[in-house]
Design an enzyme around this catalytic site. Structure first.
Site, PDB file in Angstrom:
ATOM      1  N   LYS A  60       1.051  -1.170  -0.194  1.00  0.00           N
ATOM      2  CA  LYS A  60       0.067  -0.292  -0.293  1.00  0.00           C
ATOM      3  C   LYS A  60       1.457   1.300  -0.261  1.00  0.00           C
ATOM      4  O   LYS A  60       0.678   2.277  -0.826  1.00  0.00           O
ATOM      5  CB  LYS A  60      -0.722   0.170   1.510  1.00  0.00           C
ATOM      6  CG  LYS A  60      -1.996  -0.774   1.529  1.00  0.00           C
ATOM      7  CD  LYS A  60      -3.055  -0.952   2.113  1.00  0.00           C
ATOM      8  CE  LYS A  60      -4.175  -2.305   2.093  1.00  0.00           C
ATOM      9  NZ  LYS A  60      -4.966  -1.630   3.251  1.00  0.00           N
ATOM     10  N   ASP A 222     -28.442  -7.280 -10.812  1.00  0.00           N
ATOM     11  CA  ASP A 222     -26.811  -7.407 -10.542  1.00  0.00           C
ATOM     12  C   ASP A 222     -27.458  -9.555 -10.953  1.00  0.00           C
ATOM     13  O   ASP A 222     -26.647 -10.556 -10.876  1.00  0.00           O
ATOM     14  CB  ASP A 222     -26.977  -7.757  -8.910  1.00  0.00           C
ATOM     15  CG  ASP A 222     -25.767  -8.889  -8.308  1.00  0.00           C
ATOM     16  OD1 ASP A 222     -24.188  -8.214  -8.847  1.00  0.00           O
ATOM     17  OD2 ASP A 222     -26.142 -10.050  -7.248  1.00  0.00           O
ATOM     18  N   LYS A 226     -25.685 -12.249 -13.353  1.00  0.00           N
ATOM     19  CA  LYS A 226     -24.742 -13.371 -13.385  1.00  0.00           C
ATOM     20  C   LYS A 226     -26.021 -14.848 -14.091  1.00  0.00           C
ATOM     21  O   LYS A 226     -24.963 -16.065 -14.282  1.00  0.00           O
ATOM     22  CB  LYS A 226     -25.241 -13.702 -11.328  1.00  0.00           C
ATOM     23  CG  LYS A 226     -24.622 -13.229 -10.921  1.00  0.00           C
ATOM     24  CD  LYS A 226     -24.946 -13.233  -8.940  1.00  0.00           C
ATOM     25  CE  LYS A 226     -23.993 -12.293  -8.363  1.00  0.00           C
ATOM     26  NZ  LYS A 226     -24.424 -11.807  -7.210  1.00  0.00           N
TER      27      LYS A 226
END
Lengths: 368, 368
Positions: A60, A222, A226
């Site tokens: 990071k 969503d 799928k």
């Protein structure tokens, strides 16, 4: 046996899933079969082919210190330069970006494998989907996306095995949205009464189970994405009669957004106004209760009738969709010629950073 | 991309599972990634590297007409002669033979992959298990055995993914025997009364759900073997505390065979005498009913306590083992750090020629 050359891995997207994925990747036992050579966030990029990140590396800080801004074209050239018969290269796309997804065909053509939980390429424009399948076939690079459906659950791999071994897929049905699963197992338990629909949605939002704007869950998109993915994977199955979907928009989806709330701009306003429709949802629950049923938002890929659809359905209170679900579980039933009359069932958490990252890493491990 | 050279496949065992496997293998879309070059039954063998079986070939007639008797040493040399960097070779062992299993290490050392539903090598003597793992590591050949647990269900692959991606396995529990599943879902429904235990076993035997001698199911050895396999696959998981099993005999297994019937020679005599013990089984059912429980024969791999055990247990009538099972379903729950508090669940038919052969073929497809 000679130890194979580690696969070079470039990660795009370092949010919740991306960070967890990197932690899992760098946590693999040493010597690792992977070298993490590149990281790209929305504002920074790093390419360190000769100095890959070690376990415990503070990636990071390194990424934050980079002066380079994201440049996917440059990254493509850098990674393509590493590809050789002895050197596999993979991009892990942990974003949900359309722009990143649009590059998969080129990456695959150049021999760079793509591993991702990003649903966009697999559920969007069929031209993009066909191009990435073609790109992979041309170069032999892999495009794996187990985590696009059910996160770490073995859904895509199971379906691919059923198809590849010649089973006849009859119907795939399931609860594919963790959010919808939570909302309806709370709202519709089969017992009389229960909380108001708006109260359940409000609580789910406060717990972080919904998108900031709950309409983004309740519209069913969503789930439709799928289903489009599953329908495309199932399409080559023996005897399958499935429509060629131009995109997930072709999935017959019954949104749960009340017509009057379509286009409401903010999540706050949406949840503030949702109580106006509690009576309507309550009535559906009462009708289901009276028949001994519960309400569940399900998706169906019917390879016999040729239907792909998502919507609220009623299930008997003895059905697994009524009895077996809890938390934000997904459940997926594969009804096939071999798994008949009783289906093959996969169930468990279908969302969350740890299980999604695991699905991605398991795919990546299939490259070695 | 250049089309890879088809993998040469030799099949040993052409019974129910073997015949179905060959049908699925020869039924793959053309061009097939496999060449079926050898068949071996208990009495005949054929080796046709230059003239592999085509789709629709009458392999049964060809094998019956062969003058060659089985000779696994000769087969080993013939197949080893085919192996090259360009040519993968696999043996599919569809027997349940200890003698065939004992040869896996040599085959793997010679670079011949082994794919099998035969539990013997994975649940037997740990020296054989270690030798085959070592043989595979040395040559790079694969040893895949998904169908040893749950037939075609994604059990071993799922567990391997959990382990390989660094999840912590807490507990695996399940109903691993289709026979036991059938017997106890018929015998113990949670409702008062019900059929006598001996009547259920008799009916299961008549339907072909048990071995000819039902004691071979009721002794729990089949479940113990599956648990030994899972425990060995789970052993390398992060933080797992699991005993090194010398063999499946180390699994703490509570047999259901009444002491007085141990050693009864024939299945006919066994079922004739089983009614003597109906009262005993009936009492267990009553006690379970009184507590709102049902009886199920389950297996547990507890990687926290370090226990591996099989036996009859009581589960609340709301538990998935009570509500979700039917037919001869298996159900397997993976409780892990990531799948917690709710487990990852896989369920479906765990026995039968079609689904077992599918598990084997799916493994074989992983070689290409």
């Amino acid at each position: 046996m000679a130890v194979p050359t580690p696969v070079c891995v470039a990660v795009i997207g370092v949010g919740l899933v991306g960070s967890e994925f990197i932690a899992q990747l760098l946590g693999l036992p040493q010597p690792s079969p992977f070298r993490l050579v590149s990281l790209t966030s929305s504002s920074r990029t790093l390419f360190r082919a000769s100095d890959p990140f070690a376990p415990g590396a503070d990636w990071k800080a390194a990424l934050a210190a980079s002066q380079d801004t994201p440049d996917l074209s440059k990254l493509t050239e850098q990674l393509a330069g590493l590809v050789s018969p002895q050197q596999k290269v993979a991009i892990v796309d942990n974003t949900s970006s359309e722009d990143v997804a649009a590059r998969y065909p080129v990456w695959l053509q150049k021999g760079i494998s793509v591993i991702t939980p990003n649903k966009k390429a697999f559920s969007g424009d069929v031209a993009l989907y066909d191009a990435l399948i073609g790109g992979a076939a041309a170069s032999g690079a892999k495009c794996l996306h187990e985590a696009t459906v059910g996160a770490g659950l073995p859904v895509i791999a199971t379906l691919k095995d059923l198809v590849a071994t010649g089973d006849k897929i009859l119907k795939i049905e399931g609860v594919f949205s963790g959010t919808m699963s939570y909302i309806f197992t709370e709202f519709s338990t089969g017992a009389a009464g229960g909380p108001a629909f708006s109260a359940v949605v409000k609580e789910a939002r406060e717990k972080g189970y919904t998108e900031p704007h709950p309409a983004d869950d309740l519209n069913g998109a969503d789930v439709a994405r799928k289903l489009a993915i599953l329908a495309r994977v199932a399409a080559p199955a023996r005897g399958a009669v499935l429509p060629k979907l131009n995109s997930y928009a072709d999935v017959a989806t019954r949104s749960l957004i009340p017509a009057a709330l379509e286009g409401v701009k903010t999540g706050d306003e949406f949840v503030a106004r949702l109580p106006e429709f509690d009576e309507e949802f309550g009535k559906m629950r009462e009708e289901a209760n009276a028949a001994g049923d519960v309400l569940r938002f399900v998706g169906v890929v019917d390879a016999v009738k040729g239907e792909v659809k998502a919507g609220l359905e009623r299930y008997a209170s003895t059905h697994p969709f009524a009895t077996a679900l809890g938390g934000s579980d997904n459940i997926i039933m594969f009804h096939t010629e071999r798994y008949s009359p009783r289906p093959l069932i996969v169930q468990g958490a279908g969302a969350g950073a740890a299980v999604t990252a695991m699905g991605v890493l398991a795919d990546l491990l299939r490259l070695v």
